[in-house]
Design a protein around this motif. Structure first.
Motif, PDB file in Angstrom:
ATOM      1  N   UNK A 138      -0.863   5.282   4.844  1.00  0.00           N
ATOM      2  CA  UNK A 138      -1.741   5.531   3.701  1.00  0.00           C
ATOM      3  C   UNK A 138      -2.900   6.412   4.131  1.00  0.00           C
ATOM      4  N   UNK A 139      -3.015   7.583   3.492  1.00  0.00           N
ATOM      5  CA  UNK A 139      -4.171   8.451   3.696  1.00  0.00           C
ATOM      6  C   UNK A 139      -4.827   8.684   2.352  1.00  0.00           C
ATOM      7  N   UNK A 140      -5.902   9.447   2.337  1.00  0.00           N
ATOM      8  CA  UNK A 140      -6.603   9.697   1.090  1.00  0.00           C
ATOM      9  C   UNK A 140      -5.736  10.494   0.125  1.00  0.00           C
ATOM     10  N   UNK A 141      -4.905  11.393   0.656  1.00  0.00           N
ATOM     11  CA  UNK A 141      -4.114  12.274  -0.202  1.00  0.00           C
ATOM     12  C   UNK A 141      -2.702  11.775  -0.472  1.00  0.00           C
ATOM     13  N   UNK A 142      -2.134  10.994   0.451  1.00  0.00           N
ATOM     14  CA  UNK A 142      -0.732  10.613   0.309  1.00  0.00           C
ATOM     15  C   UNK A 142      -0.466   9.160   0.708  1.00  0.00           C
ATOM     16  N   UNK A 143       0.639   8.650   0.202  1.00  0.00           N
ATOM     17  CA  UNK A 143       1.214   7.385   0.663  1.00  0.00           C
ATOM     18  C   UNK A 143       2.610   7.735   1.146  1.00  0.00           C
ATOM     19  N   UNK A 144       2.898   7.482   2.417  1.00  0.00           N
ATOM     20  CA  UNK A 144       4.205   7.830   2.982  1.00  0.00           C
ATOM     21  C   UNK A 144       4.984   6.574   3.318  1.00  0.00           C
ATOM     22  N   UNK A 145       6.187   6.486   2.766  1.00  0.00           N
ATOM     23  CA  UNK A 145       7.100   5.397   3.086  1.00  0.00           C
ATOM     24  C   UNK A 145       8.092   5.930   4.112  1.00  0.00           C
ATOM     25  N   UNK A 146       8.193   5.265   5.240  1.00  0.00           N
ATOM     26  CA  UNK A 146       9.071   5.710   6.326  1.00  0.00           C
ATOM     27  C   UNK A 146      10.331   4.842   6.326  1.00  0.00           C
TER      28      UNK A 146
END
Length: 406
Positions: A138-146
């Motif tokens: 989780x970052x300010x710009x994106x949510x990444x599911x790995x």
């Protein structure tokens, strides 16, 4: 372009109001109460991934590796949707290939609810026939599911082997699909978007349920759900007619459509116009419903008897002749493709159907995380002079690699 890219009683699931409190699905949090969907606070909380690696501030003394954006290398774009882009990636921690589902966050809108739903459900699901969620970033710009990286999907596999799949392979794919569905249904979770594109196939032939963006836990108090779910070709008639009161039987209709498509080599009900056309294609084979065959159909919002031609039910092999070439296939398909939702066979019951009687008994004894291919003599057959290993992309060392699609 592939045309696919266009588009028994359920005895194991209790009514919503009878689900015991201790059985209801809960959103599984990571340790220390960390919530990956809340905006970061000034104080960094430490959590741990399933690998027991620390996910925390870069300066954490316990070698943080998972949970960081720079722990993964993007290799190539696999696809792009309305709110997410999927990349093939590689973990810098262990060198394994992964699929990175990067969800764009907008300041004014926050995290897309489908992303929250998908991540929340998948974190609690550990099964060989369900795609594994490795990590959340989780970052300010994106949510990444790995995710684990799986070679292809059932849609692409059928495109490479037109005319219907080898009957033994159909059986193994269907068994694995039912195995995954039985697992989630017993946890009161519906997938709600079953279609070949959402069934991943590894280079060894392992089938995995994927794309839980529309999945929903049935532990919520409401009995109603949106009827704008499931790709049209795999959408059951009750939902097409406006019903929002459904259970696991919703998924089981999709199973029947996919079963027939694997055997016959063409979509079971490839509607080309609209919902009316889709329903006409269904009724042409299964018969136009009435209150006698489907109690309560007249009360559904979009059912107007004068709008539909009255058809009588046919034998399924009249519509899909290859069902007649495989023992018990037609009978099993007919148990899935019931217009009256409550008559559809459940996933758990389907696993006991005579259609599977020639498979090794050990398949029914496997642990959740054990692949069906760990059982001796269980393997995919050659498809039309080609094997699934040949379809797998080769890496620089000549070994079959694996990929995914979400």
């Amino acid at each position: 372009m592939s045309t696919r890219s266009v588009q028994g009683s359920d005895s194991v699931i209790k009514p919503l109001d009878t689900i015991p409190e201790d059985k209801k699905v809960r959103v599984q949090r990571t340790q220390s109460g960390f919530d990956p969907f809340e905006k970061p606070t000034s104080q960094v909380k430490r959590v741990h991934s399933e690998n027991n690696a620390c996910i925390s501030h870069p300066n954490c003394p316990t070698s943080p590796k998972f949970g960081k954006a720079d722990s993964y290398e993007k290799l190539e774009k696999l696809g792009e949707g309305s709110y997410a882009t999927v990349y093939k990636g590689k973990s810098k921690v262990n060198g394994k290939l992964v699929a990175l589902k990067v969800i764009r966050l907008q300041e004014e809108e926050g995290t897309p609810f489908t992303a929250i739903r998908e991540a929340s459900l998948l974190k609690g699901l550990k099964h060989a026939n369900i795609v594994l969620l490795h990590d959340i970033i989780h970052t300010k710009e994106t949510l990444t599911l790995v995710f684990e990286y799986v070679h292809t999907d059932l849609c692409q596999y059928m495109d490479k082997h037109p005319g219907g799949l080898h009957p033994d392979n159909v059986k193994l794919f269907l068994f694995q699909l039912l195995r995954g569905l039985s697992y989630i249904h017993q946890r009161y979770i519906l997938h709600r978007d079953l279609k070949p594109q959402n069934l991943l196939i590894s280079d060894t032939g392992e089938l995995k349920l994927a794309d839980f963006g529309l999945a929903r836990a049935k532990s919520v108090p409401s009995h109603t759900y949106s009827n704008e779910v499931v790709t049209l070709w795999y959408r059951p008639p009750d939902v097409l007619l406006g019903s929002t009161d459904y259970s696991t039987c919703l998924d089981m209709w999709g199973v029947g459509c996919i079963f027939i498509e694997m055997i016959q080599g063409v979509a079971a009900f490839p509607g080309m116009k609209d919902i009316q056309d889709q329903l006409e294609r269904i009724f042409l084979v299964l018969g136009t419903p009435s209150e006698d065959s489907w109690p309560g159909v007249n009360s559904l919002p979009h059912f107007k008897p004068d709008r539909f031609t009255v058809y009588s039910a046919k034998k399924l092999r009249q519509a899909w002749n290859k069902l007649g070439y495989v023992d018990h296939a037609e009978e099993l398909a007919s148990r899935f493709l019931q217009c009256f939702p409550k008559n559809r066979l459940s996933a758990q019951a389907a696993l006991q159907h005579e259609y599977f009687s020639n498979l090794p008994p050990r398949l029914w004894e496997l642990q959740d995380m054990s692949s069906v291919f760990t059982v001796p003599n269980v393997k995919l057959q050659t498809e039309s002079g080609d094997s699934i290993q040949v379809c797998a992309r080769r890496n620089s060392h000549g070994k079959a690699s694996s990929g995914t699609k979400h």
